[in-house]
Structures are given as structure tokens and as C-alpha cells.
Design a protein around this motif. Structure first.
Motif, PDB file in Angstrom:
ATOM      1  N   ILE A  92      40.134  46.143  36.610  1.00 54.12           N
ATOM      2  CA  ILE A  92      40.181  47.306  35.727  1.00 54.12           C
ATOM      3  C   ILE A  92      40.169  46.922  34.245  1.00 54.12           C
ATOM      4  O   ILE A  92      39.321  47.412  33.495  1.00 54.12           O
ATOM      5  CB  ILE A  92      41.385  48.197  36.093  1.00 54.12           C
ATOM      6  N   PRO A  93      41.065  46.016  33.807  1.00 54.37           N
ATOM      7  CA  PRO A  93      40.975  45.617  32.401  1.00 54.37           C
ATOM      8  C   PRO A  93      39.652  44.951  32.047  1.00 54.37           C
ATOM      9  O   PRO A  93      39.151  45.115  30.932  1.00 54.37           O
ATOM     10  CB  PRO A  93      42.139  44.638  32.235  1.00 54.37           C
ATOM     11  N   THR A  94      39.085  44.224  33.022  1.00 55.24           N
ATOM     12  CA  THR A  94      37.785  43.588  32.770  1.00 55.24           C
ATOM     13  C   THR A  94      36.709  44.628  32.488  1.00 55.24           C
ATOM     14  O   THR A  94      35.919  44.487  31.553  1.00 55.24           O
ATOM     15  CB  THR A  94      37.383  42.736  33.990  1.00 55.24           C
ATOM     16  N   LEU A  95      36.692  45.677  33.306  1.00 56.57           N
ATOM     17  CA  LEU A  95      35.719  46.750  33.113  1.00 56.57           C
ATOM     18  C   LEU A  95      35.986  47.469  31.783  1.00 56.57           C
ATOM     19  O   LEU A  95      35.054  47.759  31.025  1.00 56.57           O
ATOM     20  CB  LEU A  95      35.786  47.752  34.267  1.00 56.57           C
ATOM     21  N   GLN A  96      37.264  47.733  31.532  1.00 54.10           N
ATOM     22  CA  GLN A  96      37.618  48.457  30.302  1.00 54.10           C
ATOM     23  C   GLN A  96      37.140  47.694  29.070  1.00 54.10           C
ATOM     24  O   GLN A  96      36.608  48.280  28.121  1.00 54.10           O
ATOM     25  CB  GLN A  96      39.141  48.649  30.256  1.00 54.10           C
TER      26      GLN A  96
END
Lengths: 201, 201
Positions: free
Chosen positions: B131-135
Motif C-alpha cells: 500500500i505505501p509503495t503504491l501510494q
DNA sequence: ATTAAGTTTAACCATATGGTTAAACCGTTT
DNA sequence: AAACGGTTTAACCATATGGTTAAACTTAAT
């Protein structure tokens, strides 16, 4: 041999559904089912001769409901895209009402595939309607060609998994500000529709 | 308290994994585990005090393996699209090696959510890296904006469900000319990559 | 060789579990 | 009211199950 009191039999079946779906055939306890139904344990054997027979009744009912649901798909009066969107709506409605059913069916099949093999023969709706429907739309030139079997797997994945994994998601989505019983489910449904929309321009 | 014969303990753990993953905590039988390990039933209690303790050892190991796997994602030297493709490859590899693991974890959580809630605290990799990677990629303008949490759910659905439902697919895909252990798995993996490619032009 | 410590086993134990039975309990018919 | 049929219950049975124990076995140190 006459008519049995329908309400007692139904109470038993309801309780058996609950307990078998939660614990599976081997994990479920007859006493637990009797307690849940609020009746004497011997009554279970009066209405259903054995644990296996009672389980069969529950499992057969689940299979019937599951496979007939998977074949509810709109008629040709609508464009294929709309029919698929409706199919997604139906799946989400179905899994919302019976969130434990796929887990139950898949788990019991994995433990005892032979039993399933026997039972599936007696099912009326054993073959998927989705695949021939897609194939037809492809043949008509209504949509670009792709493998309908693989597409069906993807579509079922997108719809079924969130419910299968809901015990996990109920605990983990909170960290990201989502509530499973609130907005999450609807957002996921919309995202599934988005996903498959790409396939149809 | 000294060193125990490692091979016996490992034999027990292997057998316990097999039996618990198949039947769950309540459905599994200690005698079954002992037979599978080829040892005396009392030895189970010598190495692990009780059924629950033995189950904990198995479940903790599964949780650890599962959640650390879900966080294996390539570094920023690659474009986000490539990193996601690699993530899909990793998931398919992982589920091929441990096809029963998601089912096991999800099922046990659904039976006993409190236990999971306790255990997840002691996990190192409890929060998703995806999730943080995508964000980050969205914030960088590398990809168009969308909800990374919902996308993660979709992605995990596409990857995990085919393996979860493999007991079903093993029996049903044959009717459409596919063999699960043959081409089907790879075709599904490619279709998942296709699916997510649409999100990245 | 004796001791000590850990390992493995057979025999047990108390309880849980699926299943049975005979008697009691209805509601209906005669 | 008596008789009948289906329903429900308490008490029971045989076996399965998780767990314990004391003794036998193995191995390494003294």
C-alpha cells in the motif's frame, strides 16, 4: 413415516448449517448442534440417522444454492457488459447473505474430493452458464476475443475472495481507515466493475 | 531443558502442519498427527505440552511465513509496473508451494478472531508494504491516482483465490479442457498480469 | 561400569462423543 | 376414555480422544 414437524426439522437444519459451516464435518459436535437448535441430542438422530446424513443434508443444500446462484445471468436482451455488471451485483448480494458458503464448500471438497465428485453428478446446474455466454458474445463480435474460462476464474476471484478473506479484512482494513461492514464492500464491488470494464473498451 | 532431538521435533511439526492444515484445530486428532509422524502419541505431549500448544507452533509459523511473504516487493530501482509484475510472480510461486496456507489462516481466524488479534501484535511484518509503495508511486505521478487499499484487495483476490478454490477447479476445469496442474495456473497468472496492466496504461 | 539426563513407549485415566433405547409425551381418531 | 401414531426426552452404551505416568531405553559424561 408420516409428515414430521417441519419446524423442528428446520431448527435442526439451521443449527447444523451454522455449526458445520463454522467447524466442518470433523470439527463439528452433535451436542453443539443440538444446543444451538435448543433440542435434545437424540432428536438429531431421530430426524437424520447419523452425523454424516445430517452433514449431507447441509452440504447438499449449500451446493445446490451455490451452483444455481452462479448461473443466474441476464438474458440476451441486454448488452454483454450490462449482463456482466448485473452478474457482479448478484455475486456480491449472494456472498453478503451467505459469507461462509464458499469457504465451507471449498474446504469440504479439499478434505473429501471423492464425495464431491459423486454429488456433483446429481446437480442440475453443474455447468457454468457464464462461459458459453461469454463465448457467444465473442463469436458475435460483440467483444474482443479472450479465454472465457480464464476470465471466469478472474471474475470469481475478484468477487469471492473479499468475502472468503473477510475474517482477515475485518481486522486489517481498520488500519487503513476502512470498515468492512461499512464502505469497504461497496468500494470493492465498484472496483471489480472498473476492472472488468477495461475488457469491454 | 537441554537440546531435544531436532529431527523428532521436526517430524512432529511437519505432521502437525499437514493434519492441522487439513482438518483445523478442532477437526484434527492427536493420534492422526502421531501416526503421520510415525511416533508415539505421548511424544507429542513431551515436545509440546498440549494440542493447543502444538497448534500454536504450527499457526505461528504459518502466520509468520504468510505475512513476511506478502511484503516481499522489489525496490525503487525498478518502475512500479515491473515491481507489481514481480509481486504477482512471487505470490504465484508462494501459493504453489503452500496451496493450503491462506485457507488455513483465514479459516482459523474466522473461528477464533480474538486469538489472531493477540498474535498479530507479535508479528514483525504486520503492515502491508504494498500500500505505501503504491501510494508513493501515485504521489510521484508515476501512475494515475486510485485507492491503493482497494487495489491491494483486488490484486490479492486475483492471485490467492485460484489456489484457495483449487480443490474445486481441479475438478471443474477439466470439463473445459484445462488441467490445473498443467497450463491453467500459468494462464491465470498471465491473465492477472494483463488485468493489472490496464491500470498502468 | 555407573550415573545422570534426555528420549521413547505401553498402559492407563477421565471425559467427550456419536449413537441407541425405552419410556414419556403429545395430538388425533375412534 | 381408549388407542394409536408420531414426537421428545433422560438415561445409557461403546468407543474415541486428549492427556498422564511410570518404566524402559539411549547416549554421553564420570
Amino acid at each position: 413415516m408420516g409428515l414430521k414437524d417441519s419446524t423442528t426439522e428446520e431448527k435442526i437444519l439451521e443449527a447444523a448449517k451454522e455449526v458445520f459451516m463454522k467447524y466442518g464435518l470433523y470439527g463439528a459436535r452433535m451436542q453443539d448442534i443440538a444446543d444451538t437448535a435448543g433440542i435434545n441430542k437424540a432428536l438429531l438422530h431421530y430426524y437424520f440417522r447419523s452425523k454424516e446424513k445430517l452433514f449431507d443434508a447441509v452440504f447438499d443444500g449449500a451446493l445446490e444454492k451455490y451452483f444455481s446462484q452462479m448461473n443466474v445471468i441476464g438474458d440476451k436482451s441486454m448488452p454483454i457488459k450490462d449482463r456482466l455488471m448485473q452478474y457482479v451485483d448478484n455475486m456480491f448480494e449472494f456472498f453478503t447473505e451467505y459469507p461462509q458458503m464458499s469457504m465451507f464448500i471449498i474446504k469440504e471438497i479439499s478434505i473429501n474430493p471423492e464425495m464431491f465428485h459423486e454429488k456433483v453428478k446429481h446437480l442440475k446446474n453443474q455447468k457454468s452458464l457464464l462461459i458459453p455466454t461469454l463465448q457467444e458474445a465473442i463469436d458475435n463480435g460483440e467483444i474482443n476475443s479472450f479465454d472465457p474460462v480464464i476470465f471466469m476464474v478472474n471474475l470469481h476471484s475478484l468477487c469471492a475472495y473479499p468475502f472468503l478473506a473477510s475474517p482477515l479484512y475485518k481486522l486489517m482494513l481498520k488500519k487503513h481507515g476502512y470498515d468492512w461492514n461499512g464502505e469497504a464492500k461497496d468500494k470493492i464491488k465498484e472496483s471489480v466493475k472498473d476492472f472488468i470494464s477495461f475488457k469491454f473498451q
